[in-house]
Design a protein around this motif. Structure first.
Motif, PDB file in Angstrom:
ATOM      1  N   TRP A  89      50.431  16.988 -53.338  1.00 49.45           N
ATOM      2  CA  TRP A  89      51.842  16.779 -52.435  1.00 49.45           C
ATOM      3  C   TRP A  89      52.226  18.317 -52.321  1.00 49.45           C
ATOM      4  N   ASN A  90      53.204  18.334 -51.054  1.00 50.52           N
ATOM      5  CA  ASN A  90      53.744  19.636 -50.970  1.00 50.52           C
ATOM      6  C   ASN A  90      55.339  19.280 -51.110  1.00 50.52           C
ATOM      7  N   ALA A  91      56.026  20.328 -50.854  1.00 50.44           N
ATOM      8  CA  ALA A  91      57.385  20.301 -51.066  1.00 50.44           C
ATOM      9  C   ALA A  91      58.407  21.239 -50.106  1.00 50.44           C
ATOM     10  N   THR A  92      59.562  20.862 -49.959  1.00 52.46           N
ATOM     11  CA  THR A  92      60.412  21.519 -48.978  1.00 52.46           C
ATOM     12  C   THR A  92      61.889  21.807 -49.711  1.00 52.46           C
ATOM     13  N   MET A  93      62.713  22.467 -49.266  1.00 51.14           N
ATOM     14  CA  MET A  93      64.125  22.488 -49.531  1.00 51.14           C
ATOM     15  C   MET A  93      64.750  22.382 -48.279  1.00 51.14           C
ATOM     16  N   ASN A  94      65.870  21.452 -48.342  1.00 51.52           N
ATOM     17  CA  ASN A  94      66.776  20.896 -47.306  1.00 51.52           C
ATOM     18  C   ASN A  94      68.230  21.564 -47.613  1.00 51.52           C
ATOM     19  N   LEU A  95      68.502  22.649 -47.087  1.00 52.89           N
ATOM     20  CA  LEU A  95      69.972  23.244 -47.250  1.00 52.89           C
ATOM     21  C   LEU A  95      70.720  23.049 -45.912  1.00 52.89           C
ATOM     22  N   THR A  96      70.133  23.638 -44.659  1.00 56.28           N
ATOM     23  CA  THR A  96      70.902  23.975 -43.781  1.00 56.28           C
ATOM     24  C   THR A  96      71.265  22.479 -42.877  1.00 56.28           C
TER      25      THR A  96
END
Length: 564
Positions: free
Chosen positions: A157-164
């Motif tokens: 699996w891969n990952a992200t970060m969601n801020l904007t």
């Protein structure tokens, strides 16, 4: 031209410049001997040269695309990801209890550099996973860790970060994404996020998003933000990727560069998520990931600069033009003093940026291994400097690489322009250069300058051992400027934050170069150090003058004056 992994340069910095032996001497990293680290760097270099570097141009010419809601990645990127994952390079530093190797950040930083030089568009994917893994290790429940960490560490699996969000860029506290309790320990996440690197792909089984959102009744601003884990596919009873969650990729951004990296607009429509960390503690948890990413982006930037430098040097060595200006000249543009000025400056700043990033990585490792607050303070202070100097160096070197090529640099077929297009965003990613500078002279000065003065003491010590008056005088000038900055009002500090950060970084660069010169006296490193101290570091007095000038002149012109 083929990319050459600078394994020997990374090893030299670790062994001779930043004191990696201290990391290997700790109980936590006792298995990461210098020999083991060198062997792993060598293997990473081989993969980068043979597998990843050929993908770089393909990613630029054949961008990721969105087809019927599915992201189709650039040719060969799936094979590249698998090569990285199978070698264990997605998460070298992850906890062995979850399938990681428990290696130090110093090794991760060196490996990340070479992968980014070979193909930055692809390297953004493991960087996101590395940051999320660290955030989950520190803040997630044991249940979430058991399901997600092994899959992320393996690269399944891969990952992200969601801020904007569209209305909330650097002002994260203005976000509107909502998280409604479902009554069963999960939350329904609704909202839109933009600029999500590797928000989807066609080669991993699942994509795991960390999403900042606001609970009902939460206070305004960053205090009301919580963090949620939201997978593309919900894990089934066995922990495998199951049914689709209520989220989708709306579109892919059309970017200046990094065409092989899908930057997604993500839509969450009541998607199922789990809270990570405490209610209202979203920013604290996310900063675990962001600080990791700030080091990573600084490394990414000068890594692209390394590739651009190699490209420019290769071109200059073969470009015959003009008459030889020096005895025994080659007849190529390498004979010309201005071309030598550009190439020597490129190499000198790349060395300084590499040493600086590894210095920070060693500080992180020592803080983790010993729990010593002094190491943690050093790491915190160096983080915005490394991010700023790495980004600006990568951009400058890539731009200079175009100039070395002359007119051919402006022609896309030579490949010189791609480096400049790809690297430009690094001064914006994970906090702009201005934000990093303000962090440095704001939060990082909350200790009264103690961390800054401790590092300047070290620089002064190097100058004394080397008997170098130039570095000694420069370090003293930076110390005096630091004291003046501490006495300024905050907005006056902010006006000079970026030049101050660069002045501090260039002074650190002189410290690293002199250490290299002392390690190999009379050789090429000593000659490069002499050039750096005479040329690059000569900019420090002017930068310090600007840094301490205050903000008054910047507000002397009204908005109408600026528009005139």
């Amino acid at each position: 031209m083929p990319y050459r992994a600078p394994v020997s340069e990374i090893v030299f910095c670790l062994e001779k410049i930043v004191g990696y032996d201290r990391v290997a001497a700790t109980e936590r990293f006792s298995e990461a001997t210098p020999e083991t680290v060198a062997a792993m760097l060598t293997e990473a270099g081989r993969i980068c040269e043979e597998v990843l570097a050929p993908l770089n141009r393909a990613g630029d010419l054949h961008p990721a695309r969105l087809e019927n809601g599915i992201v189709r990645t650039s040719p060969g990127f799936g094979d590249g990801w698998r090569a990285i994952a199978e070698a264990g390079f997605v998460a070298l530093a992850a906890d062995p209890d979850n399938g990681g190797l428990g290696m130090p950040m110093a090794l991760t930083s060196g490996v990340n550099e070479m992968i980014a030089s070979a193909c930055l568009a692809l390297q953004l994917a493991p960087l996101m996973s590395q940051g999320q893994i660290e955030a989950l290790e520190h803040h997630a429940s044991d249940e979430l860790k058991a399901i997600y960490l092994p899959k992320l560490i393996s690269g399944d699996w891969n990952a992200t970060m969601n801020l904007t969000e569209p209305q909330a860029g650097s002002d994260v506290g203005a976000l509107r994404t909502r998280a409604e309790p479902n009554g069963d320990g999960t939350y329904a996440i609704t909202g839109q996020k933009i600029y999500i690197s590797w928000g989807d792909n066609d080669f991993t089984e699942n994509t795991v998003h960390l999403v900042l959102a606001r609970l009902p009744g939460a206070p305004e601003g960053t205090r009301g933000i919580s963090l949620f884990l939201v997978p593309k596919r919900l894990p089934d009873a066995a922990g495998n990727a199951g049914v689709a969650n209520a989220l989708k990729v709306v579109s892919l951004e059309h970017k200046m560069g990094l065409h092989g990296s899908p930057t997604c607009v993500m839509q969450y429509d009541g998607a199922t998520g789990w809270m990570v960390g405490a209610e209202g503690g979203g920013m604290a948890a996310m900063f675990t990931m962001m600080n990791n990413a700030r080091l990573g982006v600084g490394v990414h930037a000068f890594a692209v600069g390394e590739a651009a430098y190699q490209h420019a040097l290769d071109y200059a060595a073969g470009r015959v033009q003009g008459r030889p200006m020096v005895a025994g000249g080659t007849g190529t543009i390498l004979d010309h003093a201005d071309v030598r000025r550009m190439l020597t400056g490129m190499r000198a700043e790349l060395f300084a940026a590499r040493a600086m990033s590894l210095d920070l990585a060693v500080a992180i490792d020592m803080a983790h291994a010993t729990g010593d607050a002094a190491w943690a303070a050093r790491a915190a202070f160096l983080t915005p400097i490394v991010k700023t100097y790495g980004s600006e160096t990568g951009i400058s070197v890539a731009d200079t690489g175009i100039q070395v090529h002359g007119g051919m640099g402006f022609i896309e077929e030579t490949g010189a322009a791609q480096f400049a297009r790809d690297v430009r965003v690094t001064a914006i990613y994970e906090g702009t250069t201005g934000i990093q500078g303000m962090d440095l002279v704001g939060r990082k000065f909350a200790d009264g300058g103690d961390a800054a003065f401790a590092i300047l003491d070290e620089v002064a010590g190097t100058a004394e051992v080397a008997g170098n008056a130039t570095l000694a005088e420069t370090a003293e000038a930076v110390r005096a400027a630091t004291q003046r900055m501490l006495a300024l009002d905050l907005n006056d500090r902010f006006a000079g934050a970026v030049p101050f950060a660069r002045a501090f970084a260039l002074t650190l660069g002189g410290h690293y170069h002199l250490r290299a010169a002392m390690a190999e006296p009379g050789g090429p490193r000593a000659r490069l150090a002499q050039s750096y101290l005479a040329r690059q570091m000569a900019a420090v007095p002017g930068l310090l003058s600007e840094a301490t000038a205050g903000a008054g002149d910047l507000y002397a012109l009204s908005p109408d004056d600026l528009a005139a």
